[in-house]
Design a protein around this motif. Structure first.
Motif, PDB file in Angstrom:
ATOM      1  N   GLU A  92       0.169   7.178 -23.704  1.00  0.00           N
ATOM      2  CA  GLU A  92      -0.603   8.090 -22.232  1.00  0.00           C
ATOM      3  C   GLU A  92      -1.192   6.781 -21.187  1.00  0.00           C
ATOM      4  O   GLU A  92      -0.881   7.199 -20.380  1.00  0.00           O
ATOM      5  CB  GLU A  92      -2.313   8.487 -22.832  1.00  0.00           C
ATOM      6  N   ALA A  95       1.608   5.594 -20.053  1.00  0.00           N
ATOM      7  CA  ALA A  95       1.991   6.466 -18.207  1.00  0.00           C
ATOM      8  C   ALA A  95       1.403   6.911 -17.556  1.00  0.00           C
ATOM      9  O   ALA A  95       1.870   6.706 -16.450  1.00  0.00           O
ATOM     10  CB  ALA A  95       2.320   8.220 -19.199  1.00  0.00           C
ATOM     11  N   ASN A  96       0.014   6.427 -17.478  1.00  0.00           N
ATOM     12  CA  ASN A  96      -1.240   6.296 -16.451  1.00  0.00           C
ATOM     13  C   ASN A  96      -0.092   5.012 -15.875  1.00  0.00           C
ATOM     14  O   ASN A  96      -0.569   6.089 -14.606  1.00  0.00           O
ATOM     15  CB  ASN A  96      -1.997   6.828 -17.181  1.00  0.00           C
ATOM     16  N   GLU A  98       2.351   3.327 -15.683  1.00  0.00           N
ATOM     17  CA  GLU A  98       3.561   3.703 -14.970  1.00  0.00           C
ATOM     18  C   GLU A  98       2.698   4.141 -13.695  1.00  0.00           C
ATOM     19  O   GLU A  98       3.666   4.960 -12.441  1.00  0.00           O
ATOM     20  CB  GLU A  98       4.301   4.499 -15.577  1.00  0.00           C
ATOM     21  N   ASN A  99       2.294   5.831 -13.893  1.00  0.00           N
ATOM     22  CA  ASN A  99       2.581   6.552 -12.395  1.00  0.00           C
ATOM     23  C   ASN A  99       1.721   5.965 -11.610  1.00  0.00           C
ATOM     24  O   ASN A  99       1.485   5.943 -10.240  1.00  0.00           O
ATOM     25  CB  ASN A  99       1.940   8.393 -13.291  1.00  0.00           C
ATOM     26  N   LYS A 100       0.168   5.277 -11.911  1.00  0.00           N
ATOM     27  CA  LYS A 100      -0.406   4.351 -10.347  1.00  0.00           C
ATOM     28  C   LYS A 100       0.585   3.665  -9.814  1.00  0.00           C
ATOM     29  O   LYS A 100       0.558   2.921  -8.866  1.00  0.00           O
ATOM     30  CB  LYS A 100      -1.314   3.925 -11.486  1.00  0.00           C
ATOM     31  N   THR A 102       3.923   3.939  -9.429  1.00  0.00           N
ATOM     32  CA  THR A 102       4.659   4.763  -8.837  1.00  0.00           C
ATOM     33  C   THR A 102       4.110   5.298  -7.616  1.00  0.00           C
ATOM     34  O   THR A 102       5.329   6.005  -6.500  1.00  0.00           O
ATOM     35  CB  THR A 102       5.660   5.761  -9.593  1.00  0.00           C
ATOM     36  N   ASN A 103       2.983   5.566  -7.711  1.00  0.00           N
ATOM     37  CA  ASN A 103       2.306   6.380  -6.430  1.00  0.00           C
ATOM     38  C   ASN A 103       1.533   5.423  -5.128  1.00  0.00           C
ATOM     39  O   ASN A 103       1.896   4.358  -5.402  1.00  0.00           O
ATOM     40  CB  ASN A 103       0.812   6.852  -6.910  1.00  0.00           C
TER      41      ASN A 103
END
Length: 103
Positions: A92, A95-96, A98-100, A102-103
């Motif tokens: 988790e 994933a968090n 990697e999300n940060k 890409t945003n």
């Protein structure tokens, strides 16, 4: 070597290997700006205090002095020792992160 001595050596060897796994986890946390105690609590909320984690935390070095520990390396080590709950929490975090990115 008698059976009892051999058994004690195997147990001690496993304990040392498990401590190395805990150290890899704790160092990965430091390297990635995470609190190892907090992630451990998330994975194992029923365990109030983990003495082995406390002991290993004294061996962790600052991020600048540490070698890189890849996400896959940590997840592999956790899986090897059956720490699926901790691996889930780490996944988790990854994933968090990697999300940060890409945003």
């Amino acid at each position: 070597m008698d059976h009892k001595t051999r058994e004690e050596q195997i147990i001690e060897s496993y304990r040392q290997d498990e401590d190395m796994m805990i150290l890899v986890f704790a160092q990965w946390c430091v390297n990635n700006g995470q609190d190892p105690e907090e992630l451990y609590r998330q994975a194992y909320p029923d365990q109030k205090h983990n003495e082995r984690l406390q002991h290993v935390l004294s061996l962790v070095v600052p991020k600048e002095e540490a070698g890189e520990i890849g996400d896959d390396t940590l997840l592999g080590v956790l899986s090897l020792y059956g720490n699926e709950d901790l691996a889930f929490v780490v996944t988790e975090v990854i994933a968090n992160r990697e999300n940060k990115q890409t945003n």
